[in-house]
Design an enzyme around this catalytic site. Structure first.
Site, PDB file in Angstrom:
ATOM      1  N   GLU A   1       5.512  42.395  42.170  1.00 32.36           N
ATOM      2  CA  GLU A   1       5.957  42.683  43.463  1.00 32.36           C
ATOM      3  C   GLU A   1       6.768  42.117  44.414  1.00 32.36           C
ATOM      4  O   GLU A   1       7.694  42.219  44.841  1.00 32.36           O
ATOM      5  CB  GLU A   1       4.462  42.947  44.297  1.00 32.36           C
ATOM      6  CG  GLU A   1       3.583  44.149  43.878  1.00 32.36           C
ATOM      7  CD  GLU A   1       4.251  45.573  43.733  1.00 32.36           C
ATOM      8  OE1 GLU A   1       5.374  45.580  44.614  1.00 32.36           O
ATOM      9  OE2 GLU A   1       3.876  46.440  42.917  1.00 32.36           O
TER      10      GLU A   1
ATOM     11  N   TYR B   1       2.932  45.195  52.722  1.00 29.94           N
ATOM     12  CA  TYR B   1       3.184  46.173  51.669  1.00 29.94           C
ATOM     13  C   TYR B   1       2.589  45.384  50.429  1.00 29.94           C
ATOM     14  O   TYR B   1       1.866  45.816  49.424  1.00 29.94           O
ATOM     15  CB  TYR B   1       4.675  46.275  51.440  1.00 29.94           C
ATOM     16  CG  TYR B   1       4.868  46.559  49.868  1.00 29.94           C
ATOM     17  CD1 TYR B   1       4.837  48.064  49.670  1.00 29.94           C
ATOM     18  CD2 TYR B   1       5.292  45.711  49.023  1.00 29.94           C
ATOM     19  CE1 TYR B   1       4.876  48.207  48.108  1.00 29.94           C
ATOM     20  CE2 TYR B   1       5.501  46.146  47.646  1.00 29.94           C
ATOM     21  CZ  TYR B   1       5.027  47.178  47.192  1.00 29.94           C
ATOM     22  OH  TYR B   1       5.296  47.853  45.970  1.00 29.94           O
TER      23      TYR B   1
ATOM     24  N   ASP C   1       6.549  51.445  51.053  1.00 32.62           N
ATOM     25  CA  ASP C   1       7.760  50.829  50.873  1.00 32.62           C
ATOM     26  C   ASP C   1       8.813  51.985  50.969  1.00 32.62           C
ATOM     27  O   ASP C   1       8.451  53.043  51.502  1.00 32.62           O
ATOM     28  CB  ASP C   1       8.011  50.455  49.336  1.00 32.62           C
ATOM     29  CG  ASP C   1       7.884  51.534  48.086  1.00 32.62           C
ATOM     30  OD1 ASP C   1       7.631  52.587  48.689  1.00 32.62           O
ATOM     31  OD2 ASP C   1       8.083  51.244  47.239  1.00 32.62           O
TER      32      ASP C   1
END
Ligand code: SF4
Length: 338
Positions: free
Chosen positions: A36, A116, A134
């Site tokens: 990520e 996020y 996102d």
């Protein structure tokens, strides 16, 4: 589970792409966290080779926590936004000391972990009921809800929608299904509505107004800057300085620029010879960088002199590397870079 959720999840379970960080459906918090961090601002295809190289060198969080900052930067080199690498290293040390976070709030307490990333790791790797938004989810939401807001308003509405619509029995798969829908079907331009699993729940598709959502963003206001960098050359070596904390590319190395250029010119009474210039973009800044070569006949304090042959291994900022290549391509120095 609602019919909307079932339709999207059923589609995802059949169509999901196999990513290196979800091999065999095994979700490891460390691998998801690294992926990520790498995926911010870039694409899956660009990240995969970096991720694999990283996991080979730092396969578990303990390996990362023990690594030097310079080595971590080297493995990140090319992905940009180096603060993410620094944050991963600092976060790895905290995880080794305190154990894995077990809630969104605790994930968010790690450096560089925003809403996020916390939602992604908590839901995908730990099955915690955490929503996420996102760019893909934001776009999908704007079309599903026919929400024409932009910027912070759109983000806020998308988060509210994502929390309300989270499939709590499968939070990780649900979040990935939404992102996968956005990146493979509900594309920014020309979405493939004919292949969409949820057209009946999409207000924009029902109204035949898909092309209007999301609304266009206001134009970027660019800030134009003129900078100078001086590349000191001494005895087959290039002089570099490490960028201080808080500046762009902090932690990386590059040839002197800004105040350091003036300090060198005053110290040596020589501003260097201009060899060219190039443009570089950082966030909202367009930088025109003039490159000067400064041949030295002695070592200057405050600079680290790196042999040409070792430059490739050194964690150097992208514009710094470009400036060095410009100097080396003058043909007056040994090959080894460029
Ligand atoms: S129907 Fe089209 S616009 Fe609506 S969510 Fe599906 S792909 Fe996106």
């Amino acid at each position: 589970m609602t019919e909307f959720q079932s339709a999207l999840l059923d589609w995802y379970w059949v169509n999901r792409r196999v990513m290196p960080w979800r091999k065999d459906n095994h979700a490891d918090p460390y691998a998801v966290w690294v992926s990520e961090a790498m995926l911010q601002q870039t694409t899956v295809a660009a990240v995969v080779p970096y991720f694999e190289r990283w996991m080979e060198r730092f396969p578990v969080v303990e390996a990362l926590a023990e690594a030097s900052s310079d080595e971590v930067m080297r493995y990140w080199q090319g992905l940009g936004y180096y603060s993410r690498a620094r944050n991963l290293l600092a976060g790895a040390k905290l995880v080794v000391e305190h154990g894995w976070p077990d809630s969104v709030e605790r994930w968010r307490a790690l450096p560089g972990v925003g809403e996020y990333t916390a939602g992604a790791v908590a839901s995908i790797a730990q099955s915690l009921p955490a929503a996420l938004v996102d760019g893909n989810v934001e776009r999908v939401y704007s079309r599903l809800a026919m929400d024409g807001s932009v910027g912070a308003d759109l983000k806020k509405a998308a988060w509210k929608w994502a929390r309300q619509n989270l499939a709590v029995d499968h939070p990780g798969d649900w979040n990935q299904a939404l992102m996968e829908l956005g990146s493979t079907v509900c594309l920014p331009r020309n979405p493939l509505c004919g292949r969409c699993p949820v057209p009946d729940y999409c207000k924009a598709a029902q109204a035949d107004r898909v092309g209007e959502f999301p609304s266009p963003k206001p134009k970027m206001q660019w800030i134009e800057l003129n900078h100078v960098t001086v590349v000191p050359v001494f005895d087959g070596k290039i002089g570099l300085i490490q960028v201080e904390d808080g500046a762009w590319w902090s932690g990386l190395w590059h040839p002197p620029r800004g105040d350091a250029v003036e300090a060198l010119a005053i110290l040596l009474g020589d501003p260097g010879v201009r060899v060219g210039a190039f443009n570089h973009v950082v966030t909202r800044h367009k930088i025109s960088l003039e490159v000067r070569r400064l041949d030295l006949d002695l070592v200057v304090g405050g600079l680290r002199f790196v042999p040409f042959g070792e430059l490739e291994e050194w964690p150097i900022s992208a514009p710094g590397r470009k400036a060095i290549e410009m100097i080396l391509n003058q043909g007056q120095v040994l090959p080894g870079l460029g």
